[in-house]
Design an enzyme around this catalytic site. Sequence first.
Site, PDB file in Angstrom:
ATOM      1  N   ASP A 197     104.821  11.001  66.470  1.00  0.00           N
ATOM      2  CA  ASP A 197     105.472  10.800  67.293  1.00  0.00           C
ATOM      3  C   ASP A 197     105.736  12.250  68.382  1.00  0.00           C
ATOM      4  OD1 ASP A 197     107.362   9.494  69.196  1.00  0.00           O
ATOM      5  OD2 ASP A 197     108.890  10.191  68.196  1.00  0.00           O
ATOM      6  N   ASP A 231     108.917  13.426  70.687  1.00  0.00           N
ATOM      7  CA  ASP A 231     109.953  13.825  71.106  1.00  0.00           C
ATOM      8  C   ASP A 231     110.787  13.253  70.013  1.00  0.00           C
ATOM      9  OD1 ASP A 231     108.462  14.364  73.520  1.00  0.00           O
ATOM     10  OD2 ASP A 231     109.339  12.865  74.804  1.00  0.00           O
ATOM     11  N   HIS A 268     104.638   3.917  80.195  1.00  0.00           N
ATOM     12  CA  HIS A 268     105.010   2.976  81.330  1.00  0.00           C
ATOM     13  C   HIS A 268     106.682   2.594  79.994  1.00  0.00           C
ATOM     14  CE1 HIS A 268     101.356   1.300  80.895  1.00  0.00           C
ATOM     15  NE2 HIS A 268     101.165   0.921  82.068  1.00  0.00           N
ATOM     16  N   CYS A 282     104.304  -3.946  78.247  1.00  0.00           N
ATOM     17  CA  CYS A 282     103.391  -3.716  78.310  1.00  0.00           C
ATOM     18  C   CYS A 282     102.716  -3.589  77.209  1.00  0.00           C
ATOM     19  CB  CYS A 282     102.825  -1.984  78.771  1.00  0.00           C
ATOM     20  SG  CYS A 282     103.713  -0.260  77.575  1.00  0.00           S
ATOM     21  N   ASP A 312     110.784   9.518  64.751  1.00  0.00           N
ATOM     22  CA  ASP A 312     112.318   9.321  64.496  1.00  0.00           C
ATOM     23  C   ASP A 312     113.156   7.873  64.410  1.00  0.00           C
ATOM     24  OD1 ASP A 312     111.769   9.573  67.169  1.00  0.00           O
ATOM     25  OD2 ASP A 312     113.651  10.688  67.987  1.00  0.00           O
TER      26      ASP A 312
END
Length: 352
Positions: free
Chosen positions: A8, A10, A93, A99, A128
Amino acid sequence: MKKILFIDRDGTLVEEPFDFQVDSLDKIKLTSGVIPALLQLQKAGFTFIMVSNQNGIGTVAFPEEDFAVCHEFILDLFSSQGILFDEIFICPHTPENNCICRKPKTGLLEPYLKETVFAKQYSWVIGDRDTDKEFADNLGVNFLPISKTHTWEMVASAIINDARKASVQRKTKETTIDLSVQLDSDQTSVIDTPIPFFTHMLEQVAKHGGFDLRLQASGDLEVDEHHLIEDTAIALGEAIRTALGDKWGINRYGYTLPMDESLATIAIDISGRSFCDFKGQFTREFIGGMATEMIPHFFQSLSSALGATIHIEVTGTNHHHMIEACFKVLGRALRQACSRTNNYLPSTKGVL
């Protein structure tokens, strides 16, 4: 086979800002310890894939150019430290769009997954959020969280150590063997066999090999000790072979050791090819309740199950010391051969 870390962005690679949107350079801050951890994991042979949900890219609230400037800056930061991502997947999105590409769904990766063969048992999602855990479940890979209390240093250690352990249960009409190894652990081994001298020898292998060995072995000693010793060697070889995984970065070779008046020399090559040549003369039939004829057979069985070439020669006058030297030098050889000090596979064939 490729080992992948699906990472991931952020909250994992960079700190999550107060408004959960990285849209200006002053919001970018790397998470603590991420650079040394990724370098360590990269050296261990892992491929990095970035997978990130970025709510509403291209909207008034999150213009495409704001995202692009920050994203390129983040990639430049990592590449300046030698850290590269093989692929980057960004879902633009919002949850309301429903989606197929937003994590924890895997739609964004489907074309890549169809074309890529990788070892799921050695691959991980690092993130996270709970959605990252769900994403890992959907991919069929492992998961580790990043948080203030579960740092990148802890994640790297867990992944590298986990990738090098294995368990083998071997049950036949003659024996029951329950064995596990962890190659990168300095825990005190727990070994229990009905032959005390054999137990002592296996303790030498684990101690001098620098790995954790857990063994519970029983068998038909009323018939002979042959089956127990042979099956233990087979289980040990299978477990080490499995724990080595794709053998990326291992030294592959090792070693020699004297003990008092005895001298044991060994050359070991964890090549995937089995061969054993044992040279040594024992004039006593038994040592500590263990038949000396089983010493060469132990090494032959281990070689076959491990997929290793082993040449071993022992000389001396005290048979206890001679045999102990053989097991100690085996441990030292395995420690050297299994150690990961390279960032490549030590074979011109590209496979071991």
